[in-house]
Design a protein around this motif. Structure first.
Motif, short mmCIF file in Angstrom:
data_model
loop_
_atom_site.label_atom_id
_atom_site.label_comp_id
_atom_site.label_asym_id
_atom_site.label_seq_id
_atom_site.Cartn_x
_atom_site.Cartn_y
_atom_site.Cartn_z
N UNK A 181 0.85 -1.19 0.00
CA UNK A 181 0.00 0.00 0.00
C UNK A 181 0.89 1.24 0.00
N UNK A 182 0.46 2.27 -0.73
CA UNK A 182 1.16 3.54 -0.77
C UNK A 182 0.34 4.57 -0.02
N UNK A 183 0.98 5.29 0.90
CA UNK A 183 0.31 6.30 1.73
C UNK A 183 1.04 7.62 1.59
N UNK A 184 0.30 8.71 1.38
CA UNK A 184 0.91 10.02 1.31
C UNK A 184 0.09 11.06 2.05
N UNK A 185 0.77 11.89 2.84
CA UNK A 185 0.11 12.98 3.56
C UNK A 185 0.54 14.31 2.95
N UNK A 186 -0.42 15.18 2.65
CA UNK A 186 -0.15 16.53 2.13
C UNK A 186 0.68 16.44 0.85
N UNK A 187 1.85 17.08 0.80
CA UNK A 187 2.69 16.96 -0.38
C UNK A 187 3.03 15.50 -0.67
#
Length: 332
Positions: free
Chosen positions: A171-177
């Motif tokens: 799974x790929x997770x990104x916050x904000x930028x």
């Protein structure tokens, strides 16, 4: 220029949004180092380790690892033909069968400042591989750009693939930028072949849209900025189950930008809008709902949901999490 800066302060813009305004002032004054200064102001890299973490074991559980990779140097920050450091954290889950998540943080805070959110993600059921892009934390202290950040995310992804052989459990997770970085990475991968899902938190359509949301000066800054992070042009290529979380009180990335990104994605996005939720605090402001949302992602990852005929979110999984779904969000 002083008047422009004063106006920006009066608007009480947060630092990385006011960075676009300051870059406008610098460009009007003819500064040759505009590009590097803009990137430093907007991306706000934070190299080094906070004093509270000087002991290498601080913040780690048994089995956790912090290490660095050697990568080719970039941006002229180091002598030619030398290598940079790329800091990686490997945080396994007690359950060896748990899926593995690539954690991509936003501007300003390094992984040390992201530790509470990282632990919330792990407690929801994931092993975590996290990266500090060059310019942050224990990585080489360069002035980053979009290309260097994307390259570092790709290298971290290669590390995750080594540790998680089951593509459906990646799974790929990104916050904000970091959400823009996550969309860019996921748009180049295939569901079931390379990865199983995408999670975005408090992210945006494109960086100039964030600047434009600051008002007139922000819109002028948006027109001249070199930083793009064009997620809205890439998210339609993401073919895996996608969870998007956003607080409706986000003062840095207005929730409308999250909704627009959702609507540009393929149908079937699980949209979770947190009432009174801020930009960086959803994991503590709505802790149980945050955990349930991530556990919902875990539930759609097994191979039985990864075939070409599978719905992105089986009936009932997302409807229990989302509120007032619209457009491409899963309907209750």
């Amino acid at each position: 220029m002083a008047r422009i800066l004063s106006d920006a302060r009066k608007r009480r813009l947060l630092p990385w949004r006011s960075g676009a305004v300051l870059c406008l002032a610098l460009s009007l004054s003819g500064c040759a180092w505009l590009s590097a200064k803009e990137r430093a102001l907007v991306l706000r890299p934070s190299p080094g380790r906070p004093a509270a973490f000087l002991d290498d074991a601080t913040g780690l559980r048994p089995g956790d690892l912090r290490y660095t990779l050697q990568v080719p140097s970039q941006n002229g920050a180091t002598p030619p033909n030398t290598e940079d450091r790329l800091a990686i954290w490997w945080l396994p889950h007690p359950d060896p069968q748990a899926p593995t998540l690539l954690y991509l943080h936003g501007t300003l805070r390094s992984l040390y400042g992201n530790l509470p959110k990282i632990e919330a993600v792990r407690d929801a059921g994931f092993a975590v591989l996290a990266v500090d892009y060059r310019g942050w934390g224990d990585s080489s202290p360069i002035i980053p750009d979009e290309a260097s950040i994307d390259a570092d995310a790709a290298r971290a992804w290669a590390e995750l693939v080594k540790r998680q052989p089951d593509a459906s459990k990646r799974v790929i997770f990104g916050h904000s930028m970091g959400g823009a970085v996550a969309v860019s990475l996921a748009s180049q991968l295939r569901r079931g072949v390379d990865y199983g899902g995408l999670v975005l938190e408090s992210t945006f359509t494109r960086m100039p849209d964030v600047a434009a949301s600051a008002g007139t000066l922000g819109r002028i800054g948006a027109a001249i900025t070199s930083l793009r992070f064009e997620s809205i042009d890439k998210i339609a290529r993401v073919d895996a189950p996608t969870l998007i979380l956003h607080g409706d009180a986000d003062k840095l990335v207005p929730v409308d930008l999250g909704r627009r990104l959702r609507d540009a994605a393929r149908p079937g996005v699980c949209w979770v809008e947190i009432a009174k939720g801020s930009h960086s605090g959803l994991h503590r402001e709505a802790a149980e709902r945050y955990k349930q949302s991530l556990q919902g992602m875990v539930s759609v990852l097994p191979p039985r949901f990864s075939g070409p005929e599978a719905r992105p979110w089986p009936a009932g999984v997302c409807s229990a999490l989302s509120t007032a779904p619209k457009a491409n969000a899963v309907k209750s």
